[in-house]
Design a protein around this motif. Structure first.
Motif, PDB file in Angstrom:
ATOM      1  N   PHE A 188       0.844  -1.205   0.000  1.00 57.34           N
ATOM      2  CA  PHE A 188       0.000   0.000   0.000  1.00 57.34           C
ATOM      3  C   PHE A 188       0.873   1.245   0.000  1.00 57.34           C
ATOM      4  CE2 PHE A 188      -1.854   3.250   2.885  1.00 57.34           C
ATOM      5  CZ  PHE A 188      -2.847   3.719   2.039  1.00 57.34           C
ATOM      6  N   GLY A 202       2.208   2.087  -3.351  1.00 59.82           N
ATOM      7  CA  GLY A 202       1.328   2.455  -4.446  1.00 59.82           C
ATOM      8  C   GLY A 202       0.170   1.506  -4.712  1.00 59.82           C
ATOM      9  N   MET A 203       0.072   0.403  -3.978  1.00 53.12           N
ATOM     10  CA  MET A 203      -1.055  -0.502  -4.191  1.00 53.12           C
ATOM     11  C   MET A 203      -2.345   0.206  -3.788  1.00 53.12           C
ATOM     12  SD  MET A 203      -1.787  -4.164  -2.413  1.00 53.12           S
ATOM     13  CE  MET A 203      -2.327  -3.428  -0.887  1.00 53.12           C
ATOM     14  N   SER A 204      -3.408  -0.099  -4.485  1.00 55.83           N
ATOM     15  CA  SER A 204      -4.681   0.548  -4.197  1.00 55.83           C
ATOM     16  C   SER A 204      -5.144   0.221  -2.784  1.00 55.83           C
ATOM     17  CB  SER A 204      -5.737   0.080  -5.199  1.00 55.83           C
ATOM     18  OG  SER A 204      -7.002   0.442  -4.722  1.00 55.83           O
ATOM     19  N   GLY A 205      -5.666   1.232  -2.130  1.00 61.92           N
ATOM     20  CA  GLY A 205      -6.188   1.028  -0.771  1.00 61.92           C
ATOM     21  C   GLY A 205      -7.402   0.124  -0.750  1.00 61.92           C
ATOM     22  N   LYS A 247     -19.112   9.307  -1.863  1.00 65.74           N
ATOM     23  CA  LYS A 247     -18.236   9.631  -2.973  1.00 65.74           C
ATOM     24  C   LYS A 247     -18.842  10.770  -3.784  1.00 65.74           C
ATOM     25  CE  LYS A 247     -14.464   9.142  -4.918  1.00 65.74           C
ATOM     26  NZ  LYS A 247     -13.242   9.430  -4.144  1.00 65.74           N
ATOM     27  N   ASP A 295     -20.369  13.167  -2.499  1.00 68.70           N
ATOM     28  CA  ASP A 295     -20.457  14.278  -1.540  1.00 68.70           C
ATOM     29  C   ASP A 295     -21.875  14.503  -1.028  1.00 68.70           C
ATOM     30  OD1 ASP A 295     -17.785  14.679  -1.730  1.00 68.70           O
ATOM     31  OD2 ASP A 295     -17.977  16.093  -3.406  1.00 68.70           O
ATOM     32  N   ARG A 328     -12.353   6.526   3.370  1.00 74.39           N
ATOM     33  CA  ARG A 328     -12.146   7.733   2.577  1.00 74.39           C
ATOM     34  C   ARG A 328     -10.725   8.264   2.721  1.00 74.39           C
ATOM     35  NH1 ARG A 328     -14.992  13.324   2.028  1.00 74.39           N
ATOM     36  NH2 ARG A 328     -13.388  13.713   3.554  1.00 74.39           N
ATOM     37  N   ILE A 329     -10.191   8.087   3.931  1.00 76.27           N
ATOM     38  CA  ILE A 329      -8.818   8.527   4.149  1.00 76.27           C
ATOM     39  C   ILE A 329      -7.861   7.688   3.324  1.00 76.27           C
ATOM     40  CG2 ILE A 329      -6.976   8.558   5.862  1.00 76.27           C
ATOM     41  CD1 ILE A 329      -9.145   9.324   7.914  1.00 76.27           C
ATOM     42  N   ILE A 330      -8.143   6.393   3.244  1.00 75.49           N
ATOM     43  CA  ILE A 330      -7.206   5.481   2.602  1.00 75.49           C
ATOM     44  C   ILE A 330      -7.286   5.548   1.077  1.00 75.49           C
ATOM     45  CG2 ILE A 330      -6.587   3.052   2.345  1.00 75.49           C
ATOM     46  CD1 ILE A 330      -7.502   2.626   5.189  1.00 75.49           C
ATOM     47  N   ARG A 337      -7.998   6.993  -2.665  1.00 76.58           N
ATOM     48  CA  ARG A 337      -8.118   8.171  -3.524  1.00 76.58           C
ATOM     49  C   ARG A 337      -8.143   7.717  -4.971  1.00 76.58           C
ATOM     50  NH1 ARG A 337      -2.948  10.550  -1.471  1.00 76.58           N
ATOM     51  NH2 ARG A 337      -3.032   8.762  -0.111  1.00 76.58           N
TER      52      ARG A 337
END
Lengths: 478, 615
Positions: free
Chosen positions: A178, A181-184, A223, A225, A279-281, A283
């Motif tokens: 992670f 660069g691995m997707s969260g 997502k 908002d 959401r923090i993890i 993007r």
């Protein structure tokens, strides 16, 4: 002026100090557990004497690693050491000594070694070598395959050795990926898998599905908002589904919906909280986000439906038992739950300041099993109390944070990746081990770094840390 | 608002959160939840009780009545018992295989509750069996023996008086929280009355043990240990020889004998017959059923619990009241023509010279004489009406101790009964009764109920010429001085100057012409006595006798109450006089051997109606 003459002043003495404190503390606690009448801590026929020998061996190794062996030796020999340990692991499978239902020891001369402990170092080195290659990106399939191969090979062998604990440590490497660069999403999905798994077993597939749907809805609306709408829709959905079986008076569904209303409320709140973490993890662009969210939902449904099958047909009896006891499905303080019960009694009876050094009754009288190895934290909790336990936690947190901070600012990517590997290895060990002794985790045999009795683990963790200290030291000179 | 954490900080944050969860959990189990500490102590600390030796019981001459012998309780710690040779255990202790199986089945059923604890397996094992067990103990891990004491009774006397000791049951523990299951406590008699002094204090040794239940050593070097304090010996006022002799005399008779030393109020003998044999006391559980099914109820302590009409003995009370009230003098004479007749009322009497004075009336036990006395008391012009005079009379009677508990230290003492104004108001209607209606009180019949202890105390009062100490059966010592209740003289409402007249009559009863108590003549002893024959609706009259001797400076006062024994002179007087003779002379004169044999062989049980008892 003298300061500059000695380059080793720039070694990370914080890490070395924490290491020394933990090792010495572990040693006296092992003595406290095992001492008899008028015994000598340097009696080499006893485990605490042997532990001192291992401390010395580790110290010498650390000295060699820092002062003698050049830093680039490790990257250069990464594949050789990796291959060597893989061979050792395989040899263990064939001619290893089994104990406690797992076959993980190998007899070399007078010593017994646990290759699985060393495989953590070599895997970390190999992983760092692969990923630090110029232009490496986790987005291409060949790279992903390489990384997977490096991790899965030792995992598979260790799994065959029936060493569940050591295998779980490899999950920690996902965090390294992670960072690189691995997707969260992978981590979130992993977390959801565990959550759904537990929910399916302790409540019902229905509850698990409702929770899964709620998570999906939250992600979906947040997502876009549409926060308020999201919370509203999710809450309404959960409430509706929670009371649907009762309203329709469907007996069969009611039977799989055993949760009371306040538990459902807690579920809603947890899901909202979960969203923020996710959401923090994560993007990712909106489009992939939505696609991934749907995939999560679909997989979740399939997963939940298959867990019951997996649980009752795939898991072995002792694994199922451990899960049941851990999840509180069976209450059996004399049987499988004995370890957990006695361990919590020992720690709980320590109180604020503990019973005092060598005054613990539960650990030194043998109520806690494996008290010098996997359950050494019980002795600390009992004899040193809440204060002692916090002290240990603080030392560990310092080590982990220090490694991550040093690693993250390293200029050399090999050092960075290896550093994250070390930090995660130590962190996973600590969380699983301490979590197990205080009933937050299932009982999984895994040592507490630097504290537990056991030569292989002591040497492996010390070497692992020493290599990082050396790498970080060299990195600062660049 | 959008904000993002770097990946590094995300990782640090997640780790921090997880460590915080661990810290909160530690706080919860180490500081908030308190029960872990308790569980830890239950796990690791083993309290081994040290049972103190129970105090001995001695008689007034220092002879031991009750002492201890060592027995063993075999305890078992079920968790530590592996497979073992059940048959060998059975052979050592002479047990049924079923007994062992049953025991272990119950341990298994309660395994969770027992935990590491020990349970009694077999109680009160003798030293022979214990030695056999000790030799082979290594074969039976988990079994061990705890030394206990059991009672031994060197003198066969005073079963009821001493009382028995047995293991406490649940009700007892509820009432006495300082006791634990497995403890013993006195349940009746002296053992019960003086439980606190006899029992001593339990001690314990605290050991710690490992997870396998093995004792690893003294916890904290014995800082928490407590020494056992042996119970104190108790010296009773009982004369063991006299008690034993009396019990032989009372064999096969239902009734009581109470002997008191008048000058001190000390009880010399307290016999309730039939009683519990001391051989049954030690193993009360074994004999309990047999005893409780005995139709004559050996558990019932007649000396303090059986309130019966006193019969003619009570004439002395009325005589004393008459003297005090001034309606009677020594030379007051009344005629008796085989009884007293007034209208429809007739109280019969036996043939004797007439008229007679006060001492003669006592000696010959004239019924008519006391009918006149009671009427004079009740119809005294001093008082406005019968109720007033009756109340006065009642005050006199109760001042002798009748009608209420004397306050002795004999357990379960009852107060007996003296009627009140209300009794007769209910019986006849208010204002519808007069002295004639209650005429039977004059001769100790009617609504009166006195225990043998009351009668003996009354006799001691006469012997003392007008005062008594509350009867008691325990001597004081330096550590436990006698309760002040037993060291203060009690004075009845009758002036001491009137008592010699009664004594004169009692002496005449034994030695004078026409006296009813001639059978009580004891060589070398100047005896005073009074017979009584109490009518009752359940068969033959009760035989009653009180006496004291010597006349001057009396050393013993006895009351004997033999149920359905007929005339006072038939059984009660011989028995009471033999007691006096034994006590004062040490042996029975040859001239009275025949009487002694008759008494010993007397069998009166078949005369006693067996009633269904209420529990």
């Amino acid at each position: 002026m003298n300061r500059h003459k000695n380059p080793y002043r720039k070694l990370d003495w914080t890490l070395i100090g924490c290491w020394l404190a933990l090792v010495l503390f572990g040693w006296i606690n092992i003595f406290s557990v095992l001492h008899g009448e008028s015994s000598n801590i340097f009696d080499f026929h006893q485990k605490y004497g042997m532990h001192f020998v291992w401390i010395c061996i580790s110290l010498v190794s650390a000295f060699l690693i820092i002062r003698v062996i050049p830093a680039n030796f490790w990257q250069g020999t990464a594949w050789i050491t990796y291959g060597g340990v893989i061979l050792l692991l395989m040899a263990t499978l064939v001619m290893g000594v089994s104990s406690h239902g797992s076959q993980s020891w190998i007899q070399i001369g007078g010593f017994r070694l646990q290759p699985a402990e060393f495989s953590k170092i070599t895997t970390s080195l190999a992983l760092a070598t692969v990923m630090s290659k110029y232009g490496f990106s986790l987005k291409t399939l060949p790279n992903i395959a390489r990384v997977a191969a490096v991790l899965l090979l030792p995992m598979a062998i260790i799994l065959l050795e029936n060493e569940t604990g050591s295998m779980l440590v490899y999950v920690g490497f996902l965090v390294v990926l992670f960072r690189e660069g691995m997707s969260g999403w992978i981590l979130v999905i992993g977390f959801l898998i565990v959550l759904e798994f537990i929910l399916t077993i302790i409540t019902s597939p229905y509850v698990a599905l409702v929770v899964g749907l709620a998570v999906f809805l939250m992600i979906w609306f947040f997502k876009k908002d549409q926060y308020l709408l999201g919370v509203l829709v999710t809450t309404l959905t959960v409430v509706a589904l929670a009371f649907l079986p009762k309203l329709l008076e469907i007996e069969a569904v009611a039977a799989v919906n055993p949760l009371p209303a306040e538990t459902w409320l807690a579920i809603i709140l947890s899901v909202v909280a979960l969203f923020y973490i996710i959401r923090i993890i994560i993007r990712s662009p909106r489009k992939t986000f939505e696609r991934n969210a749907f995939i999560v939902l679909l997989c979740g449904v399939l997963f939940v439906l298959s867990v019951q099958f997996f649980y009752s047909h795939v898991l072995q009896d002792h694994q199922r038992n451990r899960i049941d006891v851990f999840l509180g499905l069976v209450d059996d303080p004399k049987g499988v739950g004995y370890n957990l019960h006695q361990s919590m009694v020992a720690i709980g009876s320590g109180g604020f300041a503990g019973k005092g050094f060598m005054n613990g009754t539960q650990t030194s009288l043998g109520y806690v099993p494996e008290q010098e190895t996997d359950f050494i934290f019980c002795t600390i909790g009992e004899e040193w109390g809440f204060l002692g336990a916090l002290f240990i936690l603080a030392l560990y947190l310092t080590i982990i944070f220090r490694i991550i901070i040093l690693a993250d600012r390293a200029k050399d990517s090999f050092t960075r990746i290896y550093g994250y590997c070390v930090a995660m290895c130590i962190a996973v060990h600590i969380v699983i081990n301490i979590g197990m002794t205080i009933g937050l985790m299932p009982v999984i045999g895994i040592p507490l770094p630097f504290l537990s009795y056991g030569g292989s683990a002591m040497l492996a963790f010390t070497a692992m840390l020493a290599i990082f200290i050396k790498l970080a030291f060299e990195d600062r000179k660049i | 608002m959008k904000f993002y954490l770097s990946r590094r900080n995300t990782i640090l944050l997640v780790i921090l959160v997880i460590f915080a969860i661990i810290a909160v959990r530690l706080f919860s189990i180490q500081i908030i939840q308190k029960d872990f500490r308790e569980t830890a102590e239950n796990n690791a600390l083993k309290y081994v009780t040290i049972y103190p030796a129970r105090g001995r019981i001695l008689d007034r001459n220092g002879n031991t009545i009750v002492e201890n012998k060592i027995t063993y309780d075999i305890m078992v710690t079920p968790r530590n018992v592996p497979e073992f040779d059940t048959l060998a255990i059975c052979n050592i202790f002479g047990l049924d295989l079923d007994y062992v199986r049953e025991k272990f089945a119950s341990y298994k059923a309660n395994a969770r509750k027992i935990g590491f604890g020990s349970m009694p397996f077999l109680k009160q094992v003798g030293s022979a069996q214990f030695n056999a067990f000790a030799e082979k103990a290594f074969l039976f891990p988990g079994f061990d023996a705890v030394a206990r004491t059991a009672r031994v009774y060197p003198v066969n006397a005073g079963g009821n008086l001493i009382g028995y000791v047995s293991e406490v049951d649940r009700d007892y523990i509820e009432a006495h929280p300082e006791y634990r299951a497995g403890d013993y406590a006195g349940k009746t008699g002296i053992e019960r009355a003086y439980e606190k002094r006899l029992a001593g204090e339990k001690g314990y040794t605290v050991y710690y043990r490992d997870a396998h239940g093995q004792i690893k050593g003294h916890y904290e070097d014995g800082a928490l240990d407590k020494e056992a304090v042996a119970g104190s010996d108790i010296t009773t006022t009982i004369d063991a020889n006299l008690q034993a002799y009396g019990e032989i005399l009372m064999r096969n008779k239902v009734g009581s004998v109470v002997a008191i030393e008048p000058s001190t109020g000390e009880i010399l003998t307290l016999i309730s017959s039939p009683g519990i044999d001391v051989s049954q006391l030690a193993e009360i559980n074994k004999y309990y059923k047999e005893i409780s099914e005995n139709p004559y109820n050996p558990m019932f302590n007649r000396t303090v619990q059986s309130a019966q009409p006193p019969g003619s003995v009570f004439k002395l009370v009325n005589g004393l009241i008459g003297l005090q009230e001034g309606v009677l003098t020594r030379e007051t004479r009344y005629p008796c023509n085989r009884g007293y007749t007034n209208g429809k009322v007739h109280v019969g009497c036996h043939g004797h010279p007439s008229p007679i004075n006060l001492p003669q009336s006592i000696a010959m036990s004239c019924n008519a004489y006391y009918c006149y006395v009671l009427r004079n008391i009740m119809d005294n012009r001093k008082y406005d009406n019968i109720e007033e005079s009756f109340n006065k009379w009642r005050d006199y009677v109760t001042s002798f101790g009748f009608g209420h508990k004397l306050g002795s230290d004999v357990p379960y003492e009852l107060g007996g009964n003296v009627p009140t104004v209300n009794t007769y108001n209910k019986l006849h209607g208010k204002g519808r009764w007069k002295s004639l209606s209650i005429i039977s009180l004059s001769i100790g019949q009617g609504e009166l109920g006195c225990t043998p202890l009351h009668l003996a105390n009354f006799c001691a009062t006469i012997a003392n010429r007008g005062w008594f100490y509350t009867p008691h059966m325990i001597k004081g010592d330096e550590e436990h001085p006698l309760d002040s209740a037993y060291t203060v003289k009690n004075y009845p409402m009758v002036d001491q100057k009137y008592f010699p007249l009664i004594v004169e009559g009692m002496n005449m009863s034994v030695y004078g012409d026409g006296g009813t108590s001639h059978v009580a003549q004891v060589p070398g002893v100047n005896m005073c006595g009074k017979t009584g024959t109490a009518q009752n609706p359940h068969g033959d009259d009760h035989s009653v006798f009180i006496c004291f001797a010597p006349k001057d400076n009396p050393q013993i006062a006895v009351a004997a109450y033999i149920e359905n024994g007929g005339f006072g002179a038939t059984w009660a007087a011989p028995i009471a006089s033999l007691i006096v003779e034994k006590y004062l002379n040490g042996e029975i004169a040859d001239s009275r051997k025949e009487l002694e044999t008759r008494v010993k062989n007397g069998y009166l049980l078949n005369k006693v109606p067996v009633r269904k008892r209420k529990r």
